[in-house]
Design an enzyme around this catalytic site. Structure first.
Site, PDB file in Angstrom:
ATOM      1  N   PHE A  11      -8.156   2.503  -8.020  1.00 44.71           N
ATOM      2  CA  PHE A  11      -8.355   1.149  -8.560  1.00 44.71           C
ATOM      3  C   PHE A  11      -9.648   0.504  -8.028  1.00 44.71           C
ATOM      4  N   ILE A  12      -9.725   0.257  -6.736  1.00 50.07           N
ATOM      5  CA  ILE A  12     -10.890  -0.477  -6.204  1.00 50.07           C
ATOM      6  C   ILE A  12     -12.118   0.430  -6.186  1.00 50.07           C
ATOM      7  N   LEU A  35      -7.641  13.023  -6.580  1.00 49.19           N
ATOM      8  CA  LEU A  35      -6.904  12.804  -7.835  1.00 49.19           C
ATOM      9  C   LEU A  35      -5.394  12.929  -7.622  1.00 49.19           C
ATOM     10  N   GLU A  84      -3.547   6.434   0.642  1.00 47.20           N
ATOM     11  CA  GLU A  84      -2.281   6.127  -0.033  1.00 47.20           C
ATOM     12  C   GLU A  84      -2.128   4.631   0.146  1.00 47.20           C
ATOM     13  N   THR A 100      -3.077  11.206   4.813  1.00 44.03           N
ATOM     14  CA  THR A 100      -4.362  10.742   4.258  1.00 44.03           C
ATOM     15  C   THR A 100      -4.963   9.614   5.086  1.00 44.03           C
ATOM     16  N   THR A 134      -7.247  -3.391   4.972  1.00 42.80           N
ATOM     17  CA  THR A 134      -6.348  -4.362   4.360  1.00 42.80           C
ATOM     18  C   THR A 134      -5.935  -5.462   5.333  1.00 42.80           C
ATOM     19  N   ASP A 135      -5.544  -6.605   4.787  1.00 40.95           N
ATOM     20  CA  ASP A 135      -5.018  -7.688   5.628  1.00 40.95           C
ATOM     21  C   ASP A 135      -3.612  -7.372   6.151  1.00 40.95           C
ATOM     22  N   GLU A 136      -2.946  -6.346   5.566  1.00 49.16           N
ATOM     23  CA  GLU A 136      -1.559  -6.066   5.957  1.00 49.16           C
ATOM     24  C   GLU A 136      -1.447  -5.597   7.396  1.00 49.16           C
ATOM     25  N   TYR A 160       2.906   1.982   5.433  1.00 47.20           N
ATOM     26  CA  TYR A 160       1.548   1.855   4.885  1.00 47.20           C
ATOM     27  C   TYR A 160       0.652   1.076   5.849  1.00 47.20           C
ATOM     28  N   LYS A 164      -2.681   2.235   8.020  1.00 49.84           N
ATOM     29  CA  LYS A 164      -4.004   1.607   7.882  1.00 49.84           C
ATOM     30  C   LYS A 164      -4.446   1.039   9.244  1.00 49.84           C
ATOM     31  N   PRO A 215      10.845  -7.247 -12.440  1.00 45.34           N
ATOM     32  CA  PRO A 215      11.650  -7.232 -11.208  1.00 45.34           C
ATOM     33  C   PRO A 215      10.978  -7.956 -10.032  1.00 45.34           C
ATOM     34  N   ASN A 259       4.875 -14.925  -5.319  1.00 43.42           N
ATOM     35  CA  ASN A 259       5.045 -13.925  -6.388  1.00 43.42           C
ATOM     36  C   ASN A 259       5.625 -14.573  -7.634  1.00 43.42           C
ATOM     37  N   HIS A 294      10.056  -6.619   4.172  1.00 42.79           N
ATOM     38  CA  HIS A 294       9.074  -7.313   3.318  1.00 42.79           C
ATOM     39  C   HIS A 294       8.316  -8.400   4.088  1.00 42.79           C
TER      40      HIS A 294
HETATM   41  P1  NAD Z   1      -5.497   3.455  -5.074  1.00 40.55           P
HETATM   42  O1  NAD Z   1      -4.182   3.972  -4.617  1.00 40.55           O
HETATM   43  O2  NAD Z   1      -5.625   2.840  -6.422  1.00 40.55           O
HETATM   44  O3  NAD Z   1      -6.603   4.612  -5.002  1.00 40.55           O
HETATM   45  C1  NAD Z   1      -6.685   5.493  -3.920  1.00 40.55           C
HETATM   46  C2  NAD Z   1      -7.604   6.647  -4.331  1.00 40.55           C
HETATM   47  O4  NAD Z   1      -7.714   7.538  -3.221  1.00 40.55           O
HETATM   48  C3  NAD Z   1      -7.074   7.473  -5.510  1.00 40.55           C
HETATM   49  O5  NAD Z   1      -8.119   7.730  -6.423  1.00 40.55           O
HETATM   50  C4  NAD Z   1      -6.588   8.754  -4.860  1.00 40.55           C
HETATM   51  O6  NAD Z   1      -6.664   9.889  -5.727  1.00 40.55           O
HETATM   52  C5  NAD Z   1      -7.533   8.870  -3.681  1.00 40.55           C
HETATM   53  N1  NAD Z   1      -6.962   9.664  -2.580  1.00 40.55           N
HETATM   54  C6  NAD Z   1      -5.716   9.551  -2.036  1.00 40.55           C
HETATM   55  N2  NAD Z   1      -5.551  10.461  -1.065  1.00 40.55           N
HETATM   56  C7  NAD Z   1      -6.730  11.141  -0.965  1.00 40.55           C
HETATM   57  C8  NAD Z   1      -7.186  12.193  -0.137  1.00 40.55           C
HETATM   58  N3  NAD Z   1      -6.390  12.742   0.806  1.00 40.55           N
HETATM   59  N4  NAD Z   1      -8.443  12.650  -0.297  1.00 40.55           N
HETATM   60  C9  NAD Z   1      -9.261  12.099  -1.245  1.00 40.55           C
HETATM   61  N5  NAD Z   1      -8.872  11.120  -2.077  1.00 40.55           N
HETATM   62  C10 NAD Z   1      -7.623  10.649  -1.933  1.00 40.55           C
HETATM   63  O7  NAD Z   1      -5.954   2.433  -3.936  1.00 40.55           O
HETATM   64  P2  NAD Z   1      -6.779   1.072  -4.080  1.00 40.55           P
HETATM   65  O8  NAD Z   1      -5.837  -0.015  -4.389  1.00 40.55           O
HETATM   66  O9  NAD Z   1      -7.958   1.316  -4.923  1.00 40.55           O
HETATM   67  O10 NAD Z   1      -7.228   0.889  -2.557  1.00 40.55           O
HETATM   68  C11 NAD Z   1      -8.463   1.443  -2.086  1.00 40.55           C
HETATM   69  C12 NAD Z   1      -8.605   1.113  -0.615  1.00 40.55           C
HETATM   70  O11 NAD Z   1      -8.606  -0.300  -0.450  1.00 40.55           O
HETATM   71  C13 NAD Z   1      -7.468   1.632   0.247  1.00 40.55           C
HETATM   72  O12 NAD Z   1      -7.998   2.091   1.456  1.00 40.55           O
HETATM   73  C14 NAD Z   1      -6.578   0.419   0.478  1.00 40.55           C
HETATM   74  O13 NAD Z   1      -5.889   0.515   1.700  1.00 40.55           O
HETATM   75  C15 NAD Z   1      -7.597  -0.693   0.485  1.00 40.55           C
HETATM   76  N6  NAD Z   1      -7.133  -2.016   0.047  1.00 40.55           N
HETATM   77  C16 NAD Z   1      -6.468  -2.161  -1.133  1.00 40.55           C
HETATM   78  C17 NAD Z   1      -6.094  -3.450  -1.558  1.00 40.55           C
HETATM   79  C18 NAD Z   1      -5.382  -3.680  -2.866  1.00 40.55           C
HETATM   80  O14 NAD Z   1      -4.971  -4.817  -3.149  1.00 40.55           O
HETATM   81  N7  NAD Z   1      -5.233  -2.686  -3.719  1.00 40.55           N
HETATM   82  C19 NAD Z   1      -6.398  -4.558  -0.764  1.00 40.55           C
HETATM   83  C20 NAD Z   1      -7.060  -4.353   0.453  1.00 40.55           C
HETATM   84  C21 NAD Z   1      -7.444  -3.081   0.840  1.00 40.55           C
HETATM   85  O1  DAU Z   2      -2.654  -7.269   1.043  1.00 37.64           O
HETATM   86  C1  DAU Z   2      -3.392  -6.151   0.636  1.00 37.64           C
HETATM   87  C2  DAU Z   2      -2.449  -5.097   0.107  1.00 37.64           C
HETATM   88  O2  DAU Z   2      -1.992  -5.564  -1.154  1.00 37.64           O
HETATM   89  C3  DAU Z   2      -3.093  -3.719  -0.032  1.00 37.64           C
HETATM   90  O3  DAU Z   2      -3.443  -3.255   1.238  1.00 37.64           O
HETATM   91  C4  DAU Z   2      -2.122  -2.731  -0.689  1.00 37.64           C
HETATM   92  O4  DAU Z   2      -2.769  -1.494  -0.891  1.00 37.64           O
HETATM   93  C5  DAU Z   2      -1.706  -3.318  -2.016  1.00 37.64           C
HETATM   94  O5  DAU Z   2      -0.755  -2.462  -2.626  1.00 37.64           O
HETATM   95  C6  DAU Z   2      -1.110  -4.707  -1.836  1.00 37.64           C
HETATM   96  O6  DAU Z   2       0.152  -4.636  -1.122  1.00 37.64           O
HETATM   97  P1  DAU Z   2       1.411  -5.536  -1.563  1.00 37.64           P
HETATM   98  O7  DAU Z   2       2.638  -4.904  -1.060  1.00 37.64           O
HETATM   99  O8  DAU Z   2       1.172  -6.973  -1.242  1.00 37.64           O
HETATM  100  O9  DAU Z   2       1.256  -5.371  -3.174  1.00 37.64           O
HETATM  101  P2  DAU Z   2       2.329  -5.143  -4.329  1.00 37.64           P
HETATM  102  O10 DAU Z   2       1.593  -5.348  -5.617  1.00 37.64           O
HETATM  103  O11 DAU Z   2       3.098  -3.893  -4.154  1.00 37.64           O
HETATM  104  O12 DAU Z   2       3.322  -6.364  -4.135  1.00 37.64           O
HETATM  105  C7  DAU Z   2       2.849  -7.701  -4.144  1.00 37.64           C
HETATM  106  C8  DAU Z   2       4.039  -8.602  -3.897  1.00 37.64           C
HETATM  107  O13 DAU Z   2       4.927  -8.511  -5.028  1.00 37.64           O
HETATM  108  C9  DAU Z   2       4.871  -8.189  -2.680  1.00 37.64           C
HETATM  109  O14 DAU Z   2       5.354  -9.366  -2.059  1.00 37.64           O
HETATM  110  C10 DAU Z   2       6.034  -7.398  -3.282  1.00 37.64           C
HETATM  111  C11 DAU Z   2       6.224  -8.065  -4.646  1.00 37.64           C
HETATM  112  N1  DAU Z   2       6.738  -7.173  -5.725  1.00 37.64           N
HETATM  113  C12 DAU Z   2       6.086  -6.005  -5.952  1.00 37.64           C
HETATM  114  C13 DAU Z   2       6.524  -5.158  -6.951  1.00 37.64           C
HETATM  115  C14 DAU Z   2       5.836  -3.829  -7.188  1.00 37.64           C
HETATM  116  C15 DAU Z   2       7.806  -7.576  -6.496  1.00 37.64           C
HETATM  117  O15 DAU Z   2       8.370  -8.676  -6.310  1.00 37.64           O
HETATM  118  N2  DAU Z   2       8.233  -6.741  -7.487  1.00 37.64           N
HETATM  119  C16 DAU Z   2       7.662  -5.517  -7.737  1.00 37.64           C
HETATM  120  O16 DAU Z   2       8.151  -4.781  -8.640  1.00 37.64           O
END
Ligand code: NAD
Ligand code: DAU
Length: 354
Positions: A11-12, A35, A84, A100, A134-136, A160, A164, A215, A259, A294
């Site tokens: 995604f990012i 992938l 992941e 990972t 991540t902020d988590e 997770y 991280k 949900p 949410n 949670h």
């Molecule tokens: P994502 O799950 O959408 O994408 C992860 C990518 O990494 C995928 O393309 C996957 O194929 C690849 N990958 C996984 N394991 C791998 C491995 N062993 N070797 C090579 N590639 C591998 O994740 P995202 O949401 O795009 O997040 C990207 C980064 O940003 C992560 O490090 C995540 O912790 C961080 N982050 C995400 C969020 C969010 O809201 N999504 C917020 C803050 C930080």
């Molecule tokens: O804060 C940054 C993080 O945000 C990233 O590091 C993670 O990679 C990213 O997945 C995200 O984590 P969250 O757990 O906050 O995101 P998620 O979209 O899974 O859930 C957001 C909120 O919504 C959380 O409070 C759980 C809730 N939720 C999620 C799902 C999937 C629901 O209520 N129902 C759902 O079905």
């Protein structure tokens, strides 16, 4: 000059690669991605004929591959997105997260250190390892607590976030012990195009469009700070260009929402843009069993990156969420493409017992 990006089909990462290469003068990118279910080459389809994008299907735990790529392309920076990333999946199966996020990051750090040690003069001084985190890692805030600053204690609560946090600590240690010029960004929840529909916002959009239940875990009053993905990409570009090695920068949208508010906003936008003859989309909201452990609230204090580097988000939540919902309406093929057999298996695993 080249950048090595890991996880650039996710995604990012894919948003970053597309943004970066939108500039005709931008340096090339070598994009290493395993992938997994979350990686999707369709995200990068617009770059199919762009010689500046070299895609490599491989794993960050593969040291020999990393050494070969670094020797061949001699990148001036590594941007480490690969991970992941889904909390619910980490609860069902933490092993892949340790492999990972912890082992993969440590393998990448060692490969980057060997590469950097072999550089000389300006190339060595200019090299950067940018860790996308991540902020988590900071844990959960009470309702009135101040937002997370860069010095907030680490209190990760899910497999997770623990994985991280471990990766952040490794990155920090490689700087302090070996002098590797690292940058770390800890960002809040992103949303936008190419977001895999296991996460809250895209899941709600695709379920609402299909007339399926929406949900909400527990009471739906958990708070997240939402940032449009394009703003996260601009923050990473800013930190890569001007961040100080060894420093951590928190990145957020100044956008705390429950949410429940998020889901009602998505429903209202869909009512406007794609009305359902059966009635308002909010009728589909269903409270389900909460996520174990949670985290109640995240909030980012993003003043350091603004004060030191002049970065602020460009999108408001209103503009970003409207763009995002419209993107999903315009990209039904992409959504259909990711709803494969493995996606259906995940939905059955995660939601059956709720
Ligand atoms: P994502 O799950 O959408 O994408 C992860 C990518 O990494 C995928 O393309 C996957 O194929 C690849 N990958 C996984 N394991 C791998 C491995 N062993 N070797 C090579 N590639 C591998 O994740 P995202 O949401 O795009 O997040 C990207 C980064 O940003 C992560 O490090 C995540 O912790 C961080 N982050 C995400 C969020 C969010 O809201 N999504 C917020 C803050 C930080
Ligand atoms: O804060 C940054 C993080 O945000 C990233 O590091 C993670 O990679 C990213 O997945 C995200 O984590 P969250 O757990 O906050 O995101 P998620 O979209 O899974 O859930 C957001 C909120 O919504 C959380 O409070 C759980 C809730 N939720 C999620 C799902 C999937 C629901 O209520 N129902 C759902 O079905």
């Amino acid at each position: 000059m080249t950048l090595l990006v890991t996880g650039g089909a996710g995604f990012i990462g894919s948003n970053f690669v597309l943004d970066w290469l939108a500039d005709p003068a931008a340096e090339p990118i070598v994009n290493l991605d395993a992938l997994t279910y979350a990686g999707n080459r369709q995200n990068l389809a617009a770059l199919a004929r762009d010689a500046r994008h070299v895609f490599v299907h491989g794993d960050i735990t593969d040291r020999a591959l990393l050494d070969r790529l670094l020797a061949e392309h001699r990148p001036r920076a590594v941007l480490h997105f690969a991970a992941e990333s889904h909390v619910d999946r980490s609860i069902h199966g933490p092993g892949a997260f340790i492999r990972t996020n912890v082992e993969g990051t440590s393998t990448l750090l060692e490969a980057a250190r060997a590469h950097w040690s072999g550089l000389d003069g300006n190339a060595r001084a200019a090299f950067r390892f940018h860790h996308v985190s991540t902020d988590e890692v900071y844990g959960s805030l009470s309702p009135d607590a101040p937002a997370f600053t860069e010095t907030h204690p680490y209190e990760p609560n899910s497999p997770y976030s623990a994985s991280k946090a471990a990766s952040d600590h490794l990155v920090r240690a490689w700087h302090h012990t070996y002098g590797l010029p690292v940058l770390t960004t800890n960002c809040s929840n992103n949303y936008g195009p190419y977001h895999f529909p296991e996460k809250l916002i895209p899941l709600m959009i695709v379920n609402a469009l299909a007339g399926k239940p929406l949900p909400l875990y527990g009471d739906g009053l958990q708070v997240r700070d939402w940032l449009y993905v394009g703003d996260h990409c601009s923050a990473i570009r800013t930190v890569l260009a001007r961040g100080r090695p060894g420093e951590v920068y928190n990145v957020g949208g100044w956008n705390e929402k429950t949410n429940r508010e998020i889901v009602h906003t998505v429903c209202a936008l869909l009512d406007e843009l794609r009305p359902d003859p059966a009635g308002p989309h909010a009728r589909l909201i269903t409270h389900v069993k909460d996520r174990p452990g949670h985290d109640r609230r995240y909030a980012i204090d993003a003043r350091k990156i603004e004060r030191e580097l002049g970065w602020r988000p460009a999108e408001t939540f209103d503009t970003g969420i409207r763009k995002t919902v419209q993107w999903y309406l315009d990209h039904a093929d992409w959504v259909a493409g990711v709803q494969s057999g493995s996606y259906r298996d995940w939905v059955a695993t995660n939601y059956a017992a709720r």
